[in-house]
Design an enzyme around this catalytic site. Sequence first.
Site, short mmCIF file in Angstrom:
data_model
loop_
_atom_site.label_atom_id
_atom_site.label_comp_id
_atom_site.label_asym_id
_atom_site.label_seq_id
_atom_site.Cartn_x
_atom_site.Cartn_y
_atom_site.Cartn_z
N TYR A 120 15.54 37.03 -8.14
CA TYR A 120 15.87 38.34 -7.56
C TYR A 120 16.11 39.39 -8.65
O TYR A 120 15.54 40.48 -8.60
CB TYR A 120 17.11 38.20 -6.68
N SER A 137 18.17 47.48 -7.56
CA SER A 137 19.49 46.85 -7.41
C SER A 137 20.19 46.91 -8.76
O SER A 137 19.54 46.94 -9.80
CB SER A 137 19.34 45.38 -6.99
N ASP A 165 3.19 42.87 6.32
CA ASP A 165 3.84 42.11 5.25
C ASP A 165 3.51 42.80 3.93
O ASP A 165 2.35 42.85 3.52
CB ASP A 165 3.31 40.68 5.27
N LYS A 191 13.89 42.82 -9.43
CA LYS A 191 14.44 44.17 -9.39
C LYS A 191 14.36 44.86 -10.76
O LYS A 191 14.18 46.08 -10.84
CB LYS A 191 15.88 44.12 -8.88
#
Length: 260
Positions: A157, A144, A65, A161
């Site tokens: 998110y 991204s 992980d 990024k």
Amino acid sequence: MSQGMFEGRNAFVTGAANGIGRGIALRLASEGAALALNDIDAAALDALVAEIRDGGGHAVAYPADVSSPAAVRAAIAEAIDALGPLTLGVTSAGIVEIVPALELTEEAWDRMLGINLKGTFFTLQALARHMMAGDGGRLVAIASIGAKIGRTDAVDYTASKAGVTSVVRSLALALAPKVQINAVCPGVVDTAMTPKIHKARAEKAGITPQESIDAIVATIPMRRIQTPDDVARSVQYFLSDEADYVTGQALNVDGGIIFH
């Protein structure tokens, strides 16, 4: 696998079992790299390793992980013991969830940044320490285009990024000239994540998931969703000697969606 530009090189790739990471692993294997592959999905990772080996490549699985820096450091140490020095590294592990900004919880925020940003940084740090103590190397972080735009339903998110691209810029300064590091910023990629995203968006918009996807594709100048290999080819460039003078960059690989 035929010989290629990375013959004799060892690479560590996170998030390798599925999607973009899988595409990167397959491309690096096709170019002759020996691969230490990481993912939390041990079964899918084992299947990928078997596929690469069946094709004549060299790959070893190191499930862990990435939100646990200690687990990643242990995986990297094991990979070095098994393969030898790592001179190529790619951080592709990441998650995305669709949650309206005003409904986002602290727990969801912590999980997102724990994997996408914390996991990325400490993996890069461990690889960089190893490379700086040796003969150097090249690193690529998958970010991204969300790092450069806002999304009302993915605040955590996009924040994670954007953090990845910031980390890349800072590490480029810290590691030069021995180690080059760059980020690749994909757009809409044909992975298992994309239908999940558009299922959630479609439910809120009262349309079908396919209609949601079609609406996004209509905004892409290249008029198609990109493949994991579209991303992998840009990663290949950054890891190659062709990019010897390139560091600290965040390259959009998105079919022309954004231009900044």
